[in-house]
Design a protein around this motif. Structure first.
Motif, PDB file in Angstrom:
ATOM      1  N   ARG A 280       0.848  -1.188   0.000  1.00  0.00           N
ATOM      2  CA  ARG A 280       0.000   0.000   0.000  1.00  0.00           C
ATOM      3  C   ARG A 280       0.885   1.239   0.000  1.00  0.00           C
ATOM      4  O   ARG A 280       1.851   1.326   0.755  1.00  0.00           O
ATOM      5  N   ARG A 281       0.502   2.219  -0.844  1.00  0.00           N
ATOM      6  CA  ARG A 281       1.254   3.467  -0.908  1.00  0.00           C
ATOM      7  C   ARG A 281       0.293   4.626  -1.059  1.00  0.00           C
ATOM      8  O   ARG A 281      -0.671   4.556  -1.825  1.00  0.00           O
ATOM      9  N   GLY A 282       0.534   5.681  -0.305  1.00  0.00           N
ATOM     10  CA  GLY A 282      -0.292   6.879  -0.367  1.00  0.00           C
ATOM     11  C   GLY A 282       0.307   7.960   0.511  1.00  0.00           C
ATOM     12  O   GLY A 282       1.525   8.096   0.592  1.00  0.00           O
ATOM     13  N   PHE A 283      -0.557   8.705   1.195  1.00  0.00           N
ATOM     14  CA  PHE A 283      -0.115   9.742   2.117  1.00  0.00           C
ATOM     15  C   PHE A 283      -0.429   9.325   3.554  1.00  0.00           C
ATOM     16  O   PHE A 283      -1.429   8.647   3.812  1.00  0.00           O
ATOM     17  N   ALA A 284       0.404   9.757   4.492  1.00  0.00           N
ATOM     18  CA  ALA A 284       0.106   9.618   5.915  1.00  0.00           C
ATOM     19  C   ALA A 284      -0.713  10.837   6.324  1.00  0.00           C
ATOM     20  O   ALA A 284      -0.152  11.902   6.618  1.00  0.00           O
ATOM     21  N   ALA A 285      -2.024  10.692   6.313  1.00  0.00           N
ATOM     22  CA  ALA A 285      -2.900  11.844   6.543  1.00  0.00           C
ATOM     23  C   ALA A 285      -4.249  11.361   7.047  1.00  0.00           C
ATOM     24  O   ALA A 285      -4.670  10.237   6.750  1.00  0.00           O
ATOM     25  N   TYR A 286      -4.928  12.204   7.805  1.00  0.00           N
ATOM     26  CA  TYR A 286      -6.284  11.912   8.263  1.00  0.00           C
ATOM     27  C   TYR A 286      -7.322  12.427   7.271  1.00  0.00           C
ATOM     28  O   TYR A 286      -8.425  11.893   7.177  1.00  0.00           O
ATOM     29  N   SER A 287      -6.966  13.479   6.554  1.00  0.00           N
ATOM     30  CA  SER A 287      -7.887  14.076   5.583  1.00  0.00           C
ATOM     31  C   SER A 287      -7.068  14.856   4.561  1.00  0.00           C
ATOM     32  O   SER A 287      -5.847  15.013   4.701  1.00  0.00           O
ATOM     33  N   GLU A 288      -7.755  15.381   3.566  1.00  0.00           N
ATOM     34  CA  GLU A 288      -7.061  16.159   2.539  1.00  0.00           C
ATOM     35  C   GLU A 288      -6.381  17.400   3.118  1.00  0.00           C
ATOM     36  O   GLU A 288      -5.374  17.872   2.581  1.00  0.00           O
ATOM     37  N   GLU A 289      -6.916  17.915   4.227  1.00  0.00           N
ATOM     38  CA  GLU A 289      -6.330  19.101   4.837  1.00  0.00           C
ATOM     39  C   GLU A 289      -4.921  18.844   5.370  1.00  0.00           C
ATOM     40  O   GLU A 289      -4.135  19.781   5.577  1.00  0.00           O
ATOM     41  N   ASP A 290      -4.582  17.563   5.609  1.00  0.00           N
ATOM     42  CA  ASP A 290      -3.255  17.227   6.124  1.00  0.00           C
ATOM     43  C   ASP A 290      -2.218  17.089   5.014  1.00  0.00           C
ATOM     44  O   ASP A 290      -1.030  16.925   5.296  1.00  0.00           O
ATOM     45  N   LEU A 291      -2.654  17.135   3.767  1.00  0.00           N
ATOM     46  CA  LEU A 291      -1.725  16.987   2.653  1.00  0.00           C
ATOM     47  C   LEU A 291      -1.001  18.309   2.390  1.00  0.00           C
ATOM     48  O   LEU A 291      -1.515  19.385   2.719  1.00  0.00           O
ATOM     49  N   PRO A 292       0.181  18.241   1.797  1.00  0.00           N
ATOM     50  CA  PRO A 292       0.813  19.483   1.343  1.00  0.00           C
ATOM     51  C   PRO A 292      -0.157  20.242   0.439  1.00  0.00           C
ATOM     52  O   PRO A 292      -0.932  19.635  -0.309  1.00  0.00           O
ATOM     53  N   GLU A 293      -0.134  21.556   0.501  1.00  0.00           N
ATOM     54  CA  GLU A 293      -1.124  22.368  -0.220  1.00  0.00           C
ATOM     55  C   GLU A 293      -1.159  22.042  -1.712  1.00  0.00           C
ATOM     56  O   GLU A 293      -2.236  21.984  -2.320  1.00  0.00           O
ATOM     57  N   GLU A 294      -0.002  21.812  -2.297  1.00  0.00           N
ATOM     58  CA  GLU A 294       0.047  21.556  -3.743  1.00  0.00           C
ATOM     59  C   GLU A 294      -0.462  20.160  -4.110  1.00  0.00           C
ATOM     60  O   GLU A 294      -0.584  19.833  -5.299  1.00  0.00           O
ATOM     61  N   SER A 295      -0.783  19.338  -3.089  1.00  0.00           N
ATOM     62  CA  SER A 295      -1.195  17.948  -3.339  1.00  0.00           C
ATOM     63  C   SER A 295      -2.648  17.687  -2.967  1.00  0.00           C
ATOM     64  O   SER A 295      -3.093  16.539  -2.977  1.00  0.00           O
ATOM     65  N   ARG A 296      -3.421  18.720  -2.671  1.00  0.00           N
ATOM     66  CA  ARG A 296      -4.757  18.497  -2.114  1.00  0.00           C
ATOM     67  C   ARG A 296      -5.806  18.110  -3.147  1.00  0.00           C
ATOM     68  O   ARG A 296      -6.949  17.830  -2.795  1.00  0.00           O
ATOM     69  N   ASP A 297      -5.417  18.063  -4.409  1.00  0.00           N
ATOM     70  CA  ASP A 297      -6.305  17.514  -5.427  1.00  0.00           C
ATOM     71  C   ASP A 297      -5.996  16.036  -5.693  1.00  0.00           C
ATOM     72  O   ASP A 297      -6.431  15.471  -6.701  1.00  0.00           O
ATOM     73  N   TYR A 298      -5.260  15.426  -4.769  1.00  0.00           N
ATOM     74  CA  TYR A 298      -4.781  14.051  -4.928  1.00  0.00           C
ATOM     75  C   TYR A 298      -5.913  13.057  -5.177  1.00  0.00           C
ATOM     76  O   TYR A 298      -5.834  12.219  -6.082  1.00  0.00           O
ATOM     77  N   LEU A 299      -6.975  13.139  -4.395  1.00  0.00           N
ATOM     78  CA  LEU A 299      -8.070  12.165  -4.536  1.00  0.00           C
ATOM     79  C   LEU A 299      -8.683  12.234  -5.925  1.00  0.00           C
ATOM     80  O   LEU A 299      -8.849  11.208  -6.603  1.00  0.00           O
ATOM     81  N   GLU A 300      -9.034  13.425  -6.353  1.00  0.00           N
ATOM     82  CA  GLU A 300      -9.727  13.562  -7.633  1.00  0.00           C
ATOM     83  C   GLU A 300      -8.802  13.301  -8.819  1.00  0.00           C
ATOM     84  O   GLU A 300      -9.205  12.669  -9.803  1.00  0.00           O
ATOM     85  N   LYS A 301      -7.582  13.754  -8.726  1.00  0.00           N
ATOM     86  CA  LYS A 301      -6.693  13.705  -9.874  1.00  0.00           C
ATOM     87  C   LYS A 301      -5.977  12.363 -10.016  1.00  0.00           C
ATOM     88  O   LYS A 301      -5.737  11.886 -11.128  1.00  0.00           O
ATOM     89  N   ILE A 302      -5.633  11.718  -8.886  1.00  0.00           N
ATOM     90  CA  ILE A 302      -4.784  10.523  -8.926  1.00  0.00           C
ATOM     91  C   ILE A 302      -5.477   9.291  -8.343  1.00  0.00           C
ATOM     92  O   ILE A 302      -5.568   8.246  -8.993  1.00  0.00           O
TER      93      ILE A 302
END
Length: 430
Positions: A280-302
């Motif tokens: 499994r590979r992804g981000f260590a985060a509880y929500s999109e708000e925990d992602l780096p700002e430039e990566s917060r479209d991660y769910l929709e885009k990737i």
């Protein structure tokens, strides 16, 4: 066909089905059938002898017939067309020939031992092979672990191939690895109910190890500390385990260190045991708000397009489906030009190999068959600001007859398989 618009991000109940308490043992009949299949494959290509090489990393073909690997030494199984077998071993593995699952005579060859160990009375390999019965009127196949572009190119050590060529000549020494691992006709690509049950044991422990590492992961822990939550113990691996955080993900093939996991880090865990790998590979985060700002479209885009492709992969795979059709589906829904994947989107797995070979490639007309054990394996490489998702897991392809045999002979295995199928259909909705 599912697309990203069909994917909803939500919380689901974590699945727990327990670990198997008893490891299925491969029956004597399995090894008899393996030997018979190998001899028939030798006959089809007119081999008088087949030499099967093994070392610590590449012992799957050897283990397929003998039931063991040489650990830190090298080994050579010499099989003649009548079925008579000799196993050539080094100092510390020599006694293991007595436990071969096919009848075999043991021969001590000190050169297969570790450096500077006792070498007294050592003989040349050429002399050993000649004494076994190999001569210049015969054709000898040598099985390593790669499928190469010519039958006269070898991936085994030159001191072995040179010894064979010295006896039979260059033309009569041929690479025979394909007899074992070719995705269309290799003798190892189709598995019995007993073999699938054996594989499911390791695959279950690998999956549980990854699940427990993910459940116990916390920011502030090191990669090494997270790895200690794995539940695989000292079970033999088919590739090295990984726990990677932050920029260390870019190194890809490295082991855990004391690097500390931080909130918003890219993060990966994997465990591969005999029978299967989970990753499994992804981000260590509880929500999109925990992602780096430039990566917060991660769910929709990737992530959502990736998950949709995985859903389609599982829904398409089945008996009779051509590997090229699966490849085309992945390319059409998750194009490599955009998402950067370049390896086969799925491959065969086996006893010692996380990657045996693959029927899934562009224009492949090799069909998926009952008894194949495969791994869903789509690995994108995206912009560095994203944690390219990577979910890998093993599965067995079984027609109705094979499913019923599993249910009858291995009810616990069958029930765990059904639990997983039901979870995918009823909870994940695919």
């Amino acid at each position: 066909m599912i697309n990203a618009k069909n994917i909803t991000y939500t919380t689901v109940k974590e699945p727990f089905w327990g670990l198997p308490k008893e490891q299925p043992k491969l029956e004597d009949e399995v090894y008899k059938q393996r030997l018979d299949k190998t001899l028939k494959a030798m006959e089809a290509v007119k081999l008088d002898y087949l030499l099967v090489y093994a070392d610590r990393e590449h012992y799957g073909n050897f283990d397929y017939l003998t039931g063991f690997g040489p650990r830190f030494e090298e080994a050579l199984l010499v099989l003649d067309k009548s079925g008579k077998a000799h196993i050539i071993l080094g100092n510390e593995c020599y006694s293991m020939y007595k436990y071969s699952r096919i009848p075999a005579e043991g021969i001590l060859y000190h050169t297969f031992s570790l450096p500077n160990q006792p070498m007294g009375g050592n003989r040349k390999l050429k002399d050993i092979l000649t004494e076994i019965g190999i001569n210049n009127s015969q054709t000898v196949g040598i099985a390593g672990w790669k499928l190469l572009e010519s039958r006269h190119i070898f991936d085994t050590p030159s001191f072995i191939t040179d010894s064979v060529r010295d006896i039979v000549g260059d033309e009569n020494a041929v690479n025979a690895t394909d007899l074992f691992i070719h995705p269309e006709y290799g003798v190892r690509i189709i598995n019995s109910a007993n073999e699938i049950a054996y594989f499911e044991f390791g695959a279950t422990y690998a999956s549980d190890a990854v699940q427990q590492m993910l459940l116990n992961t916390r920011t502030g822990l090191t990669e090494v500390e997270i790895s200690q939550f794995g539940t695989a113990g000292s079970l033999p691996t088919n590739l090295f385990p990984k726990v990677l955080a932050g920029d260390r993900i870019d190194l890809n093939m490295v082991s855990p260190t004391t690097n500390v996991l931080k909130l918003g880090d890219r993060f990966q865990v994997s465990m591969g045991l005999i029978g299967g790998q989970s990753n499994r590979r992804g981000f260590a985060a509880y929500s999109e708000e925990d992602l780096p700002e430039e990566s917060r479209d991660y769910l929709e885009k990737i992530a959502k397009p990736y998950f949709a492709t995985v859903v389609n992969w599982y829904e398409k795979i089945g008996v009779g489906v051509a590997g090229g059709d699966i490849y085309d589906m992945v390319e059409n829904t998750y194009p490599k030009e955009k998402y950067g994947w370049f390896l086969n989107p799925g491959h065969l797995i086996a006893t010692a190999e996380e990657w045996l070979s693959s029927p899934i490639y562009e224009n492949s007309d090799i069909t998926i068959k009952s008894g194949m054990v495969l791994q869903m394996d789509i690995i994108p490489f995206t912009e560095r600001r994203y944690a390219a998702p990577n979910c890998e897991d093993g599965l067995a392809i079984a027609d109705e007859a094979l499913r019923m045999e599993l249910k009858e002979k291995y009810p616990d295995v069958y029930q765990r398989i059904e639990n997983r199928r039901n979870f995918m259909k009823e909870v994940l909705n695919h």
